[in-house]
Design an enzyme around this catalytic site. Structure first.
Site: not given
Ligand SMILES: Nc1ccccc1C(=O)C[C@H](N)C(=O)O
Ligand SMILES: [Zn+2]
Ligand SMILES: [Zn+2]
Length: 208
Positions: A16, A46, A50, A52, A56, A157, A169
């Protein structure tokens, strides 16, 4: 036959944007220790394939060790959702998913697995109540998020969580035919955690 639906983890695995890069190193070599190579792993939870945990996206939510393992093992249906910008309840008009507890969506919207995607097929907030009414308890996607990548509200989410649907995910569903399988994708026994990397596999379903 086992179908591995996990993404490989190595330094080229996309993370990410802004998150911890993946690294593995032998921090204590056989020469140094006199007996064994000992590895050190640094990664975001993430990255790659993985789950969640609710923590998270919810400070009061369950952490990794509190996740019920039975959600992540058992009969699962893979459905084809290729070519859609987003997925809502109307996309299930021609599909009967009544009684499906684990639902894996093949969007194929993460085309270059060596790069973090610019945009992905995401889930609409109206999907969660529909899925819950059908009996779904786990949703799996082949993209890094169930929400749009730039989302701050994370409507999907939160809606999934409110309806008791767990989130998996970053699956790799390329080449997986739609149908029923046995899924195994167990989170690690992390006492604290906002999720966990998993080794996710499918096996052909041998009947009820
Ligand atoms: N790793 C991150 C770093 C910064 C901001 C968001 C994330 C996420 O992973 C969010 C994502 N919406 C997720 O599906 O888990
Ligand atoms: Zn997520
Ligand atoms: Zn995630």
């Amino acid at each position: 036959m086992i179908i591995d639906i996990s993404r490989p983890l190595h330094t080229k695995t996309p993370t990410w944007p802004g998150d911890t890069p993946f690294s593995y190193e032998v921090s204590w070599s056989k020469e140094q220790s006199g007996s064994v190579n000992v590895g050190k792993l640094t990664m975001s939870i993430h990255t790659g394939t993985h789950v969640d945990a609710p923590f998270h996206f919810d400070n009061e939510g369950k952490q990794t060790c509190e996740l019920p393992l039975e959600r992540y093992i058992g009969k699962a249906r893979v459905v084809d959702m290729i070519g859609k910008q987003s997925i809502g309840s109307s996309d299930f008009q021609d599909l009967d998913i009544k009684g499906v507890e684990r639902l894996l969506l093949r969007t194929s919207s993460w085309s270059n697995s060596e790069m973090f995607p610019d945009s992905i097929t995401y889930l609409e907030a109206d999907l969660a109540p529909y899925l819950a009414a059908q009996g779904v308890q786990l949703i799996g996607v082949d993209v890094p998020s169930v929400d749009p990548l730039d989302s701050k509200k994370l409507l999907a989410h939160h809606a999934l969580h409110r309806h008791g649907i767990h989130i998996l995910e970053g699956l790799d569903l390329e080449g997986v035919n739609p149908g029923d399988y046995e899924l195994v994708a167990l989170p690690l026994a992390l006492i604290e955690g906002d999720g966990s990397p998993v080794r996710a596999i499918l096996r052909s379903w041998k009947g009820d």
